[in-house]
Design an enzyme around this catalytic site. Structure first.
Site, mmCIF file in Angstrom:
data_model
loop_
_atom_site.group_PDB
_atom_site.id
_atom_site.type_symbol
_atom_site.label_atom_id
_atom_site.label_comp_id
_atom_site.label_asym_id
_atom_site.label_seq_id
_atom_site.Cartn_x
_atom_site.Cartn_y
_atom_site.Cartn_z
ATOM 1 N N GLU A 102 0.815 -1.225 0.000
ATOM 2 C CA GLU A 102 0.000 0.000 0.000
ATOM 3 C C GLU A 102 0.851 1.278 0.000
ATOM 4 O O GLU A 102 0.771 2.108 0.912
ATOM 5 C CB GLU A 102 -0.965 -0.007 1.183
ATOM 6 C CG GLU A 102 -1.990 -1.113 1.081
ATOM 7 C CD GLU A 102 -3.112 -1.024 2.112
ATOM 8 O OE1 GLU A 102 -2.938 -0.338 3.130
ATOM 9 O OE2 GLU A 102 -4.153 -1.656 1.895
ATOM 10 N N CYS A 115 6.671 12.925 1.204
ATOM 11 C CA CYS A 115 7.800 13.348 2.041
ATOM 12 C C CYS A 115 8.222 14.742 1.579
ATOM 13 O O CYS A 115 8.233 15.022 0.378
ATOM 14 C CB CYS A 115 8.936 12.346 1.877
ATOM 15 S SG CYS A 115 10.459 12.830 2.704
ATOM 16 N N GLU A 122 -6.303 -8.109 -0.570
ATOM 17 C CA GLU A 122 -6.672 -8.095 0.855
ATOM 18 C C GLU A 122 -8.163 -7.850 0.999
ATOM 19 O O GLU A 122 -8.739 -7.022 0.293
ATOM 20 C CB GLU A 122 -5.971 -6.953 1.594
ATOM 21 C CG GLU A 122 -4.526 -7.169 1.892
ATOM 22 C CD GLU A 122 -3.963 -6.016 2.712
ATOM 23 O OE1 GLU A 122 -4.741 -5.362 3.444
ATOM 24 O OE2 GLU A 122 -2.764 -5.757 2.604
HETATM 25 C C1 GAL Z 1 -4.414 -2.857 5.082
HETATM 26 C C2 GAL Z 1 -2.948 -3.254 5.217
HETATM 27 C C3 GAL Z 1 -2.799 -4.557 5.974
HETATM 28 C C4 GAL Z 1 -3.615 -4.530 7.233
HETATM 29 C C5 GAL Z 1 -5.055 -4.232 6.882
HETATM 30 C C6 GAL Z 1 -5.978 -4.234 8.095
HETATM 31 O O1 GAL Z 1 -4.567 -1.528 4.718
HETATM 32 O O2 GAL Z 1 -2.362 -3.399 3.951
HETATM 33 O O3 GAL Z 1 -1.430 -4.760 6.264
HETATM 34 O O4 GAL Z 1 -3.116 -3.543 8.087
HETATM 35 O O5 GAL Z 1 -5.129 -2.966 6.274
HETATM 36 O O6 GAL Z 1 -7.317 -4.002 7.725
#
Ligand code: GAL
Length: 683
Positions: free
Chosen positions: A156, A161, A310
Site C-alpha cells: 500500500e 515526504c 486483501e
Molecule cells: C491494510 C494493510 C494490511 C492490514 C489491513 C488491516 O490496509 O495493507 O497490512 O493492516 O489494512 O485491515
C-alpha cells in the site's frame, strides 16, 4: 479470446491470504497446526514476508532466511503457492536510527521519529540501496523455488515526504517538465499573490500554494512512487523473469494515480474493506460503489485478470463499532469481486497475531487456534464454492459502456478553491451516475482519460473538470463517429494546469460538441434542491417533475435541445438536461446534478434506446445486481442480493445451470437475503 491465468500453470481461483510465520518462530507447534488448518480451509496461496524486514536482517548486514526457507519449503510440499513480498512497507528500527534520511519529513519540516509503517522517503539513496540489497537477496535465494508464484512489492504505497532530497527532486522534475521558469510561472498563474519564481531552486512544496504547484506536486509524488516501485522490481525482474510482480492498491485512494501505476505492474491487485453491514439501509449503495472500483481495477489491464489481495474474513479492528460480518455477508463480498472479473480473493489475515495493533482483526485462524469457529467454517464453505467456480478461469467481462474516472481530473477538481465545495464530490457523482447501470446489470469499464474509448457505444464522463491534452479531441472524434457521450456539470472547466479555459465553457472545443455555453454555476446547500420539469415527459423515461441537488449550471443552447428545464429560482426556464446531435453521434449534458431518481430514469431510458446489453433480461429487484463473465462457449451470470430480504429474479425464457447448487435453473430464481447465485449457459 480467453484471458491468460494470473499464475502460469495454476488452474484454480486464488484463495488465501497474508500469513506471518516470521512472528511465530517461538511457537513451532502453532506453525505445524497452521499447515494443517491452511489445508483444511482450502486455501491455495499465502502472501509471506510483508513486514518481515527485521526477521531477515536483525542487525545491519546480518541476514537470516532460515525461517522463510522452512515456510516456503513446507508450503511448497503441500502444493501451496507463495506470493512473496518485498519488505519495504516497514523499515527496521536500526535502519531508521543509523540513517535518519530514510524517515519522512512532514510538511511542517519535522523529521518523523521511527514509527508505524508505509513512511519511508522514496528519494533516499540509502533506502533505495537497502531495498535493492534485500530484494536481490530474496530473488537470488528463491528464484526457481517451486512455491514462488508472484511478487508482492511493498505494501500500500502512499504518502508524501517533504525532505530536502525530495524537494530537489521536485525542482528537477519541474525543470524537465517546463524547461524555463517563465513557462512554469505562466502554467501556475504565478503572478497571483506574487508567487512567481526566478530560479527552480526557489520552489518549496511545503508552502502548499500556488494551486498549480500542488497539482504538480501530486504528479511528482506519483512519479516518485512509480520510480521507487520500479527500482524495487529491478532485481526481481532480472533474477526471476517469469514471476509476475504486483503491488496492492487501495480503492480510489486520492493520493495515487493508480491507473498510471498499473502500467508498471504485471497484474492489478486491490485491497478492499467495504465494511458491509447487513443492517445498513444503504447497503446496496455501498455495494454499487465497490462494484465501481472493481470495474476500475478490471479495466486497468483489459488483457489480464485482476485480484483482490486483501479483504477481511470478518471484522476489522479499526472500525467503530467492530460489527461482526453477518452469516452470508463475507461470501457475498467475495462473489462480488469474482463477478467483476477477479481471479481470486485473498485475506488480511490467515492467522491473528498474538500481539500488535491487529490482533483483533478478522482472520481465518482465530487465537483459539482450531477449526471450530464460525469464521473458519465460512472459509471452508467458500473454498468449496471456489472449486465449483474453477470454470470461471479465463473468462472475461465485456462492456459497451465506458466511464471516465481520472485521478488528475479529480486532483484538479479537489485542489481548486471553488466552485466545488461539497465533500468527496468527485467520487460521489461518479458513483451516482454508475448506480443506474449496476441496478440494470449493464457492464461498465471504468477508465482513465488517456485510455482508448473509441470502441465503446456509450461514454460517461462525470465531472471531467480538468482536461489532459488530446482528450477533448478524442471525445469529439468519438461522438462524430457515432458514439453517445454523457457529460455533466463541471465538464472542461480547466486545462491540464488547472487554469480556466477562456472563451466560454465547456472549453477545448467541447462547447461545440455539446451545443451549449455554460455561463454560471449555482452551488446549493446540502439540504436544498431545485425543481426541474421534463420538456416532453416520458422521453428518455423522464418523469414530468425532477429535482436538482448540489449543482445547477446556467447554460445557453447553441444547437442542443433541452430535455428538461429548471422550474424555479431566477434561472427557471434554463436547460437542466440537454441533447445535441453531433456528427453521427449524440451528446447529452447534465447541467444540473439530478437526484438519484432522475438519474435512474434518464439512464434507464438511454439503456433502452441504445439497446445496451444487460447481464440478464428483465427487471432486477432493488438492491440486486447481475454481472456477467464470458468464455467463448459459455456465459456466467452472478446475481447478488445486497438486501436483508429474499429477492426474486425472473430469468425470462433462458435456461441455465446453477453452478453453486449444481441444478438446472429456469423461470424465477429466489435469492435468499444477502444471497448469491451463479448461473451458466451456452452462448
Ligand atoms: C491494510 C494493510 C494490511 C492490514 C489491513 C488491516 O490496509 O495493507 O497490512 O493492516 O489494512 O485491515
Amino acid at each position: 479470446m480467453s484471458l491468460p491465468r494470473i499464475l502460469h500453470g495454476f488452474d484454480r481461483l486464488l484463495h488465501g491470504g497474508d500469513y506471518n510465520p516470521d512472528q511465530w518462530q517461538r511457537y513451532p507447534e502453532v506453525l505445524a497446526e497452521d499447515a494443517r488448518l491452511i489445508e483444511l480451509a482450502g486455501l491455495n496461496v499465502v502472501a509471506l514476508g510483508i513486514f518481515a524486514w527485521t526477521s531477515y536482517e536483525k542487525r545491519e548486514g546480518v541476514f537470516e532466511f532460515g525461517w522463510l526457507d522452512r515456510a516456503m519449503d513446507s508450503l511448497g510440499r503441500a502444493g501451496k503457492k507463495v506470493i512473496l513480498s518485498t519488505p519495504s512497507g516497514a523499515k527496521p528500527v536500526w535502519m531508521s536510527l543509523a540513517y535518519p534520511e530514510i524517515r519522512r519529513v512532514t510538511r511542517e519540516g519535522l523529521r518523523e521519529p521511527h514509527t508505524g509503517r508505509h513512511n519511508h522517503c522514496w528519494s533516499s539513496p540509502v533506502f533505495r540501496a537497502k531495498v535493492a540489497l534485500i530484494n536481490r537477496k530474496l530473488a537470488e535465494r528463491y528464484a526457481g523455488h517451486p512455491a514462488l508464484a508472484m511478487w508482492h512489492v511493498s505494501n500500500e504505497y502512499a504518502g508524501k515526504c517533504y525532505c530536502e532530497l525530495c524537494r530537489t527532486e521536485f525542482q528537477r522534475f519541474l525543470q524537465r517538465k517546463y524547461g524555463s521558469v517563465e513557462a512554469l510561472n505562466h502554467a501556475w498563474w504565478a503572478d497571483f499573490w506574487s508567487y512567481g519564481v526566478s530560479e527552480f531552486s526557489e520552489i518549496d512544496p511545503r508552502g502548499g500554494l500556488p494551486e498549480g504547484m500542488q497539482l504538480d506536486h501530486h504528479r511528482f509524488n506519483n512519479q516518485q512512487l512509480i520510480e521507487f516501485m520500479r527500482w524495487e522490481m529491478q532485481p526481481l525482474r532480472e533474477l526471476t523473469p517469469g514471476i509476475p510482480c504486483t503491488t496492492n492498491f487501495m480503492g480510489t485512494h486520492g493520493g495515487n494515480d493508480y491507473s498510471s501505476i498499473a502500467e508498471h505492474v504485471d497484474l492489478v491487485a486491490d485491497d478492499q474493506y467495504p465494511g458491509y453491514d447487513a443492517a445498513d439501509p444503504e447497503l446496496a449503495r455501498h455495494a454499487a460503489a465497490v462494484s465501481f472500483k472493481d470495474d476500475l481495477y478490471r479495466a486497468m489491464k483489459p488483457d489480464r485478470p485482476w485480484m483482490l489481495m486483501e479483504s477481511s474474513p470478518d471484522v476489522q479492528n479499526w472500525r467503530k463499532p467492530m460489527r461482526l460480518k453477518r452469516p452470508g455477508l463475507h461470501r457475498l463480498e467475495m462473489m462480488q469481486a469474482l463477478a467483476h472479473g477477479a481471479e481470486g480473493t485473498c485475506y488480511f489475515q490467515v492467522r491473528k497475531g498474538r500481539g500488535g495493533s491487529e490482533k483483533y482483526h478478522g482472520a481465518v485462524i482465530d487465537h483459539a487456534g482450531h477449526e471450530g469457529t464460525r469464521v473458519f467454517r465460512s472459509i471452508v464453505e467458500l473454498s468449496h464454492d471456489y472449486e465449483k467456480l474453477t470454470v470461471l478461469l479465463g473468462t472475461r467481462v465485456r462492456a459497451e459502456v465506458a466511464f471516465l474516472y481520472d485521478w488528475e481530473a479529480r486532483w484538479g477538481f479537489e485542489l481548486s478553491s471553488g466552485p466545488v465545495n461539497h465533500d468527496n464530490a468527485y467520487d460521489r457523482v461518479s458513483q451516482a451516475h454508475y448506480r443506474p447501470f449496476w441496478a440494470r446489470g449493464v457492464a461498465v469499464d471504468v477508465l482513465s482519460s488517456e485510455r482508448d474509448f473509441s470502441g465503446y457505444r456509450l461514454l460517461v464522463t462525470p465531472q471531467l473538470f480538468l482536461l489532459k491534452p488530446g482528450v477533448a479531441e478524442r471525445i469529439r472524434e468519438f461522438v462524430a463517429a457515432g458514439g453517445v457521450w454523457v457529460a455533466t456539470h463541471y465538464t472542461a472547466y480547466c486545462d491540464e494546469f488547472n487554469r480556466s479555459f477562456l472563451g466560454g465553457l465547456p472549453g477545448a472545443g467541447l462547447r461545440g460538441v455539446l451545443g451549449l455555453w455554460n455561463e454560471e454555476v449555482d452551488s446549493l446547500h446540502e439540504s436544498m434542491r431545485r425543481r426541474i420539469t421534463a420538456v416532453r415527459p416520458g422521453e428518455y423515461d423522464l418523469p414530468a417533475e425532477l429535482y436538482a441537488e448540489s449543482v445547477c449550471e446556467i447554460v445557453h443552447l447553441e444547437g442542443a435541445r433541452a430535455l428538461a428545464v429548471y422550474a424555479e429560482d431566477f434561472y427557471a426556464g434554463h436547460p437542466a438536461l440537454t441533447q445535441h446531435a453531433f456528427g453521427r453521434g449524440q451528446a447529452f449534458y447534465h447541467a444540473a446534478r439530478l437526484s438519484d431518481l432522475g438519474l435512474d430514469a434518464f439512464y434507464g431510458g438511454l439503456v433502452r434506446e441504445l439497446a445496451l446489453e444487460r447481464s440478464i433480461d428483465g427487471v432486477l429487484p432493488p438492491g440486486v445486481t447481475a454481472q456477467r463473465r464470458r468464455s467463448e462457449q459459455d456465459e456466467f451470470v452472478f446475481l447478488l442480493n445486497f438486501t436483508q430480504h429474499p429477492a426474486q429474479v425472473a430469468l425470462g425464457a433462458a435456461r441455465y445451470d446453477n453452478v453453486l447448487e449444481q441444478r438446472p435453473e429456469a423461470g424465477t430464481v429466489t435469492l435468499p437475503a444477502l444471497g448469491v447465485c451463479v448461473l451458466q449457459r451456452r452462448r
